[in-house]
Scaffold this motif. Sequence first.
Motif, PDB file in Angstrom:
ATOM      1  N   GLN A 109     -12.429  11.925 -15.619  1.00  8.21           N
ATOM      2  CA  GLN A 109     -11.105  11.320 -15.707  1.00  8.21           C
ATOM      3  C   GLN A 109     -11.040  10.230 -16.773  1.00  8.21           C
ATOM      4  OE1 GLN A 109      -8.277  12.243 -13.842  1.00  8.21           O
ATOM      5  NE2 GLN A 109      -9.629  13.961 -13.413  1.00  8.21           N
ATOM      6  N   LEU A 110     -12.177   9.638 -17.083  1.00  4.12           N
ATOM      7  CA  LEU A 110     -12.218   8.555 -18.058  1.00  4.12           C
ATOM      8  C   LEU A 110     -11.838   9.033 -19.460  1.00  4.12           C
ATOM      9  CD1 LEU A 110     -12.835   5.562 -18.060  1.00  4.12           C
ATOM     10  CD2 LEU A 110     -15.183   6.104 -18.673  1.00  4.12           C
ATOM     11  N   TRP A 113      -8.121   8.854 -19.830  1.00  6.58           N
ATOM     12  CA  TRP A 113      -7.572   7.610 -19.282  1.00  6.58           C
ATOM     13  C   TRP A 113      -6.316   7.173 -20.030  1.00  6.58           C
ATOM     14  CZ3 TRP A 113      -8.513   4.277 -15.291  1.00  6.58           C
ATOM     15  CH2 TRP A 113      -7.997   2.988 -15.399  1.00  6.58           C
ATOM     16  N   SER A 114      -6.357   7.156 -21.345  1.00 10.34           N
ATOM     17  CA  SER A 114      -5.221   6.647 -22.123  1.00 10.34           C
ATOM     18  C   SER A 114      -4.052   7.632 -22.166  1.00 10.34           C
ATOM     19  CB  SER A 114      -5.666   6.314 -23.543  1.00 10.34           C
ATOM     20  OG  SER A 114      -6.127   7.483 -24.184  1.00 10.34           O
ATOM     21  N   GLN A 119      -3.241   6.123 -13.384  1.00  8.52           N
ATOM     22  CA  GLN A 119      -4.707   6.071 -13.355  1.00  8.52           C
ATOM     23  C   GLN A 119      -5.230   5.897 -11.934  1.00  8.52           C
ATOM     24  OE1 GLN A 119      -3.074   3.967 -15.622  1.00  8.52           O
ATOM     25  NE2 GLN A 119      -3.541   5.054 -17.496  1.00  8.52           N
ATOM     26  N   THR A 122      -8.435   7.933 -11.064  1.00 11.05           N
ATOM     27  CA  THR A 122      -9.616   7.395 -11.744  1.00 11.05           C
ATOM     28  C   THR A 122     -10.118   6.145 -11.023  1.00 11.05           C
ATOM     29  OG1 THR A 122      -8.688   8.207 -13.813  1.00 11.05           O
ATOM     30  CG2 THR A 122     -10.526   6.685 -13.977  1.00 11.05           C
TER      31      THR A 122
END
Length: 181
Positions: A109-110, A113-114, A119, A122
Amino acid sequence: MKPINPLRLMLIGLVLAVAGWAATAITNRFSMATPVLPATALATMAVIVAITLVLGIRVLRWRNSNRDSSKKKTALDPILAARTLVLAQACAYAGTVLLGWHTGIFLDQLRVWSLRSDQGITLLALAMASGGLAMIVVGLLVERFCKIPPEDGETPPGEGQPGRGARGEAAGEGEYAYRGD
């Protein structure tokens, strides 16, 4: 009973991190939900950690009160001590599974992230991994609480004689607080 091997814990955690990462990649590819535990699991993990720690402290108090040989030795229920040790080891192994699985999910998931507006998954995976780490730490600590130091005048198992100790334990293994002396 053998002490937990930290190398085994790391190997289990690594295998489950890869499995968690792969499961997340597959579920995302097919537009399925991310395989992360719900937030209520943190409360369950906290209860398990608290119970394990309370029972471990009880064994530690017994162990520390019996260091002074001039005091009258109080008996510790051997079944309670054995169950505490088993609970501590189970807590460490369950924490390893949770830490590995949710670390894999977190790493998958990282990378996006953006790109996500939410989020929450995550952060939930990170919280679950942290809870797993707490379970490992408490499990290993309580396992250490259950270990009985050698008594005065008693040679530790495996010292002075090759192979097996006086009670059949292999050299290098420690005795735990539930021995029936």
